[in-house]
Design a protein around this motif. Structure first.
Motif, short mmCIF file in Angstrom:
data_model
loop_
_atom_site.label_atom_id
_atom_site.label_comp_id
_atom_site.label_asym_id
_atom_site.label_seq_id
_atom_site.Cartn_x
_atom_site.Cartn_y
_atom_site.Cartn_z
N ILE A 17 -12.75 10.77 -0.72
CA ILE A 17 -13.24 11.79 0.21
C ILE A 17 -12.38 11.91 1.46
O ILE A 17 -12.53 12.85 2.24
CB ILE A 17 -14.72 11.53 0.61
CG1 ILE A 17 -14.88 10.16 1.25
CG2 ILE A 17 -15.63 11.69 -0.57
CD1 ILE A 17 -16.29 9.89 1.72
N ASP A 18 -11.46 10.95 1.67
CA ASP A 18 -10.51 11.06 2.78
C ASP A 18 -9.27 11.86 2.41
O ASP A 18 -8.43 12.14 3.26
CB ASP A 18 -10.09 9.67 3.26
CG ASP A 18 -11.23 8.92 3.95
OD1 ASP A 18 -11.99 9.59 4.68
OD2 ASP A 18 -11.35 7.70 3.77
N ASP A 19 -9.15 12.23 1.14
CA ASP A 19 -8.01 13.01 0.66
C ASP A 19 -8.04 14.39 1.31
O ASP A 19 -9.05 15.09 1.28
CB ASP A 19 -8.10 13.14 -0.86
CG ASP A 19 -6.85 13.76 -1.47
OD1 ASP A 19 -6.11 14.45 -0.74
OD2 ASP A 19 -6.63 13.57 -2.68
N SER A 20 -6.92 14.80 1.88
CA SER A 20 -6.85 16.10 2.55
C SER A 20 -7.04 17.26 1.57
O SER A 20 -7.38 18.37 1.98
CB SER A 20 -5.50 16.26 3.27
OG SER A 20 -4.43 16.20 2.33
N GLU A 21 -6.85 17.01 0.27
CA GLU A 21 -7.04 18.04 -0.74
C GLU A 21 -8.34 17.85 -1.52
O GLU A 21 -8.48 18.38 -2.63
CB GLU A 21 -5.85 18.02 -1.71
CG GLU A 21 -4.52 18.34 -1.03
CD GLU A 21 -3.36 18.32 -2.01
OE1 GLU A 21 -3.55 17.85 -3.16
OE2 GLU A 21 -2.28 18.79 -1.64
N PHE A 22 -9.30 17.12 -0.94
CA PHE A 22 -10.54 16.81 -1.64
C PHE A 22 -11.27 18.07 -2.13
O PHE A 22 -11.65 18.17 -3.29
CB PHE A 22 -11.47 16.00 -0.73
CG PHE A 22 -12.82 15.73 -1.32
CD1 PHE A 22 -13.01 14.69 -2.20
CD2 PHE A 22 -13.91 16.54 -1.01
CE1 PHE A 22 -14.26 14.44 -2.77
CE2 PHE A 22 -15.16 16.31 -1.57
CZ PHE A 22 -15.33 15.25 -2.45
N LEU A 23 -11.45 19.04 -1.24
CA LEU A 23 -12.20 20.24 -1.61
C LEU A 23 -11.48 21.03 -2.71
O LEU A 23 -12.12 21.54 -3.63
CB LEU A 23 -12.44 21.13 -0.39
CG LEU A 23 -13.55 20.68 0.55
CD1 LEU A 23 -13.61 21.60 1.77
CD2 LEU A 23 -14.89 20.66 -0.16
N ASP A 24 -10.15 21.12 -2.63
CA ASP A 24 -9.40 21.83 -3.67
C ASP A 24 -9.55 21.12 -5.01
O ASP A 24 -9.70 21.77 -6.06
CB ASP A 24 -7.92 21.91 -3.28
CG ASP A 24 -7.68 22.83 -2.10
OD1 ASP A 24 -8.42 23.83 -1.99
OD2 ASP A 24 -6.78 22.55 -1.30
N LYS A 25 -9.54 19.79 -5.00
CA LYS A 25 -9.63 19.03 -6.25
C LYS A 25 -11.02 19.13 -6.87
O LYS A 25 -11.16 19.29 -8.08
CB LYS A 25 -9.25 17.57 -6.00
CG LYS A 25 -7.77 17.37 -5.70
CD LYS A 25 -7.43 15.90 -5.43
CE LYS A 25 -5.94 15.71 -5.17
NZ LYS A 25 -5.60 14.30 -4.88
N ILE A 26 -12.06 19.02 -6.04
CA ILE A 26 -13.42 19.12 -6.59
C ILE A 26 -13.69 20.53 -7.08
O ILE A 26 -14.40 20.74 -8.07
CB ILE A 26 -14.48 18.65 -5.57
CG1 ILE A 26 -15.83 18.43 -6.26
CG2 ILE A 26 -14.63 19.64 -4.44
CD1 ILE A 26 -15.85 17.33 -7.27
N THR A 27 -13.11 21.54 -6.41
CA THR A 27 -13.24 22.92 -6.89
C THR A 27 -12.61 23.07 -8.26
O THR A 27 -13.18 23.72 -9.16
CB THR A 27 -12.58 23.89 -5.90
OG1 THR A 27 -13.19 23.75 -4.62
CG2 THR A 27 -12.73 25.34 -6.37
N GLU A 28 -11.44 22.48 -8.46
CA GLU A 28 -10.76 22.57 -9.75
C GLU A 28 -11.55 21.83 -10.83
O GLU A 28 -11.65 22.31 -11.98
CB GLU A 28 -9.35 21.98 -9.63
CG GLU A 28 -8.52 22.05 -10.91
CD GLU A 28 -8.23 23.48 -11.36
OE1 GLU A 28 -7.77 23.64 -12.51
OE2 GLU A 28 -8.46 24.42 -10.58
N GLN A 29 -12.14 20.68 -10.50
CA GLN A 29 -12.98 19.96 -11.46
C GLN A 29 -14.17 20.81 -11.90
O GLN A 29 -14.49 20.89 -13.09
CB GLN A 29 -13.47 18.64 -10.86
CG GLN A 29 -12.41 17.55 -10.83
CD GLN A 29 -13.00 16.21 -10.41
OE1 GLN A 29 -14.22 16.05 -10.36
NE2 GLN A 29 -12.15 15.26 -10.10
#
Length: 265
Positions: A24-36
């Motif tokens: 959740i500290d990943d700066s691309e967290f939202l982009d990655k969860i959106t792709e999942q």
């Protein structure tokens, strides 16, 4: 009330295979969860996340959800939340898996839309906190991106005593969560009274529960812009929670201050 079924029903299990762990500290967290979510949506529209929100009465659970719906604008963010007006997919969702049966998703969607529309003007437009409640009030929202609905997120709720005493029903919710939010009122946390001590103890115990259940959590210090300058209660609460979270070695946690209204109206 029909919505009480949500608190007692068997909630959907965590599914690491469908949703691999992300930092959740990943700066691309939202982009990655959106792709999942997008990839999962391509094979099945039956995506239901279980995200309980822990907090005592008046800590701001409803306001946190109102904020998410209003400010997660898809023109600016990869994901957004929306009230559900067409419940056809929820009927299909509830019949798609044994774990989902009995959750009363359609009834929860109807009550969520009615309640949040009634409170949104009071909170967002009139810049005022709605009254807290001890009544069980589960919520369900649609998860969307610019191309459509990717799934749904259920925010289970229990009677106030369950969160204040963490009974078996509350433990069932926490242990089956995909993620969680923990709301902290700095005024209560900072109190030197017996209730303040009980509040701090319960927050620590709940962090232990999240850690043991391997549930990532966002710890939210609420009503932050009531403290727009340096404030002893908010600052000390932030300092103590930082220390507590850092010492939970296996806990994925993000600490932040949140709010959308302040004392100036």
């Amino acid at each position: 009330m029909a919505n009480r079924k949500t608190a007692n029903a068997q909630l959907p299990q965590q599914s690491e295979g469908v949703f691999p762990k992300l930092d959740i500290d990943d700066s691309e967290f939202l982009d990655k969860i959106t792709e999942q979510l997008r990839k999962r949506h391509e094979t099945s529209k039956h995506v239901l996340l279980n995200i309980p929100i822990w907090g005592w009465t008046g800590d701001g659970k409803t306001c946190a959800l109102l904020t998410a719906v209003h400010f997660c604008d898809l023109a600016q963010h990869p994901l957004g939340f929306a009230l559900i007006t067409n419940t056809d997919q929820l009927v299909s969702l509830e019949s798609s898996a044994e774990d989902y049966k009995g959750l009363n998703l359609v009834g929860t969607a109807v009550s969520t839309t009615e309640r949040m529309r009634g409170l949104a003007e009071h909170f967002i437009d009139n810049n005022d906190w709605p009254p807290g409640t001890d009544e069980p009030s589960p919520y369900i929202l649609a998860i969307r991106n610019v191309t459509g609905t990717l799934g749904y997120v259920l925010f289970p709720d229990l009677k106030g005593g369950s969160y204040r005493e963490l009974d078996d029903a509350a433990r069932n919710v926490l242990q089956r969560a995909h993620a969680a939010a923990l709301l902290v009122n700095p005024e209560t946390y900072h109190k030197k009274t017996t209730d303040g001590k009980r509040y701090r103890d319960e927050i620590l115990a709940t962090l232990h529960e999240f850690s043991q259940a391997d549930v990532p959590v966002c710890v939210m210090i609420t009503k932050a812009d009531l403290y727009q300058s340096q404030d002893q209660a908010a600052d000390e609460t932030h300092k103590q929670l930082t220390m507590l979270i850092d010492q939970q070695r296996s806990l994925q946690a993000l600490l932040c201050r949140v709010s959308v209204i302040g004392s100036d109206k």
